[in-house]
Motif scaffolding. Structure first.
Motif, short mmCIF file in Angstrom:
data_model
loop_
_atom_site.label_atom_id
_atom_site.label_comp_id
_atom_site.label_asym_id
_atom_site.label_seq_id
_atom_site.Cartn_x
_atom_site.Cartn_y
_atom_site.Cartn_z
N LEU A 177 0.13 -0.84 0.49
CA LEU A 177 0.42 0.41 -0.25
C LEU A 177 0.39 0.97 -0.18
O LEU A 177 1.87 0.98 1.16
CB LEU A 177 -1.19 0.00 1.70
CG LEU A 177 -1.91 1.43 1.09
CD1 LEU A 177 -3.00 1.17 0.52
CD2 LEU A 177 -2.54 1.46 2.60
N THR A 179 -0.57 5.29 0.67
CA THR A 179 -0.56 5.82 1.11
C THR A 179 0.17 7.21 1.34
O THR A 179 0.80 7.07 2.19
CB THR A 179 -1.94 5.82 1.32
OG1 THR A 179 -3.08 7.25 1.65
CG2 THR A 179 -1.65 5.88 2.62
N ASN A 181 -0.33 8.22 -2.80
CA ASN A 181 0.27 7.80 -3.68
C ASN A 181 1.18 8.19 -4.21
O ASN A 181 0.75 10.46 -4.38
CB ASN A 181 -0.71 6.90 -4.07
CG ASN A 181 -0.30 5.96 -5.35
OD1 ASN A 181 0.07 7.02 -6.88
ND2 ASN A 181 -0.27 5.27 -5.22
N LYS A 186 -3.86 10.03 -4.43
CA LYS A 186 -4.49 9.49 -3.87
C LYS A 186 -3.65 8.73 -2.22
O LYS A 186 -3.29 8.46 -1.91
CB LYS A 186 -4.58 8.19 -4.26
CG LYS A 186 -6.43 7.49 -3.58
CD LYS A 186 -6.43 6.13 -3.79
CE LYS A 186 -7.35 5.54 -3.90
NZ LYS A 186 -9.38 6.18 -3.35
N TYR A 188 -5.32 7.44 0.81
CA TYR A 188 -6.69 6.59 1.31
C TYR A 188 -7.84 6.95 2.18
O TYR A 188 -7.07 6.78 3.99
CB TYR A 188 -6.39 5.06 0.65
CG TYR A 188 -5.67 4.31 -0.47
CD1 TYR A 188 -6.33 3.48 -1.01
CD2 TYR A 188 -4.39 4.63 -0.84
CE1 TYR A 188 -5.87 2.65 -1.50
CE2 TYR A 188 -3.88 4.23 -1.12
CZ TYR A 188 -4.74 3.11 -2.42
OH TYR A 188 -4.26 2.44 -3.80
N GLU A 192 -11.78 2.83 2.79
CA GLU A 192 -10.29 2.08 1.53
C GLU A 192 -9.83 0.86 2.49
O GLU A 192 -9.63 -0.21 2.08
CB GLU A 192 -9.94 2.28 0.86
CG GLU A 192 -11.32 3.76 -0.35
CD GLU A 192 -10.23 4.52 -0.88
OE1 GLU A 192 -10.94 4.53 -2.18
OE2 GLU A 192 -9.54 5.55 -0.51
N LEU A 193 -9.09 1.79 3.62
CA LEU A 193 -8.54 1.48 4.10
C LEU A 193 -8.50 -0.07 5.32
O LEU A 193 -7.79 -0.75 5.17
CB LEU A 193 -7.31 1.86 5.26
CG LEU A 193 -6.56 3.10 4.75
CD1 LEU A 193 -6.23 3.83 5.97
CD2 LEU A 193 -5.46 2.41 4.11
#
Length: 418
Positions: A177, A179, A181, A186, A188, A192-193
């Protein structure tokens, strides 16, 4: 057989995007909005701490603790313990590395075995793929996709829960992952996480969370550490960067943070490769985090001042891109802004037979003909998906106003010449 196996692992990953485009940028003396580093100095308080460290006695010029300078790991544990809501053991749960890059390398080498599958969310920072392959792992890709009805900000790029879930198998060892990004920007959100966390817990999978841009969020976006979610501390390796936090990328101080039963394996790789990091740089970073701990949430905090400064630069760059007909994707976080180039008419050479993606050819044309350096976004995708995203390029906006003004002048003159 061992030599043949090693050769297969490194085959195709010997070429490096940054080497190629850095050389091209230097050759044409282009304005550099490609590489992700500030062209302004770190805050004075960490510069002064570094000067004090190197002008003091003998101790800070010599070896320190292999897994992290004691003052640094202690303040990192105290600082991030408050954020994740748990006690962090400074000696067991933190490994200080030569930048976030080495933290990632130690993670893959320590935890990924031959045949292990590693899920990589696209777009991804380009070192993930070769590092997984060098460890003997298999990359499994799942792209963030822009919503069909709109694509104005990085929040409009989303994961399909069903598509992501389908990538988890009995061979899945980890998911990576990033973030905020890079290159999309992006950040998150909690929902979403949680979706990712639920899949990790369900399938007993590790999460490697690259959070080097954690302080750089805009327009109210909030960075959430996935390690703070229920059941995730025990299975998450969080990667951090002092270089990104304090605008001092050349110091190369990073860290991996997580449960001691996981971190001990990373430490084995670390002690048998670089062994330890520069003592004076760690001392300066420790002072920086102590200062930020005391100023946390206050206007004096650099972790609040830097994103406020970059929010203005982000807006400036976006407007410049719109003025020449490019379509920027407004980032929620990080250093970078992607832009759609599909509407631009440019005399870009055809592929020379090597099947080079359009964005590579466009960026080379931009450097050579307009004197502006950017980065092709397809470089952040797998071979099977890169052609789907070859109409985007990446700009870096953590630059002095003079650099952004020079880029603006190039873009304006280009627009007027059409």
């Amino acid at each position: 057989m061992t030599r043949q196996l090693h050769a297969r692992r490194i085959e195709g990953i010997d070429k490096n995007l940054w080497v190629e485009f850095t050389q091209l940028t230097a050759e044409y003396k282009a304005v550099n909005l490609g590489q992700g580093f500030p062209d302004f100095p770190p805050p004075s308080f960490v510069q002064e701490a570094f000067c004090k460290a190197v002008s003091g006695g003998f101790a800070l010029h010599q070896y320190t603790r292999a897994f992290g300078h004691p003052p640094l790991v202690k303040i990192l544990a105290k600082f991030f313990g408050r954020i994740v809501g748990r006690d962090i053991d400074p000696l067991d749960d933190i490994l200080v590395t030569v930048g976030a890059y080495q933290a990632l390398f130690c993670t893959f080498q320590a935890l990924i075995d031959d045949g292990d599958e590693v899920i990589i969310i696209e777009p991804f920072f380009d070192c993930y793929q070769p590092m997984v392959k060098m460890a003997g792992g298999k990359c499994v890709y799942v792209p963030l996709r822009p919503k069909k009805d709109k694509c104005e900000t990085s929040a409009d790029w989303v994961l399909s829960p069903g598509e992501l879930a389908s990538k988890f198998t009995s061979h899945t060892k980890a998911i990576i992952l990033n973030t905020p990004n890079n290159p999309l920007g992006k950040v998150y959100n909690q929902e979403e996480l949680q979706m990712i966390a639920d899949l990790c817990v369900k399938h007993d999978v590790l999460c490697i969370s690259d959070e080097v841009y954690e302080w750089l969020t805009y327009d109210g976006a909030k960075h959430v550490k996935i390690a703070s979610l229920p059941g995730m501390w025990e299975r998450t390796i969080t990667i951090g960067s002092a270089g990104k936090s304090f605008s001092a990328t050349g110091w190369k101080v990073g860290w991996a943070m997580g449960s001691g039963h996981i971190l001990k394996h990373l430490k084995t790789v670390h002690q048998n490769s670089v062994y330890l990091c520069a003592t004076a740089a760690q001392e300066a970073v420790a002072h920086g985090f102590q200062r930020e701990f005391e100023q946390f949430g206050k206007p004096e905090s650099y972790f609040l001042q830097l994103p406020a400064k970059l929010q203005v630069k982000r807006q400036k760059l976006a407007q410049c891109l719109k003025n020449v007909g490019l379509q920027p994707i407004m980032p929620e976080g990080g250093y970078f802004m992607m832009a759609d180039i599909s509407t631009i008419k440019a005399d870009v050479p055809d592929s020379t037979g090597n099947d080079e993606p359009y964005d590579y050819r466009f960026v080379k044309w931009l450097i050579k003909n307009k004197g502006l350096a950017t980065i092709p976004v397809s470089a952040f995708y797998s071979p099977e998906h890169c052609k789907d995203f070859q109409n985007y390029i990446r700009f870096c906006f953590i630059k002095e106003d003079s650099t952004l003004n020079a880029a603006e002048k190039i873009l304006r003159e280009w627009s007027e010449s059409k």
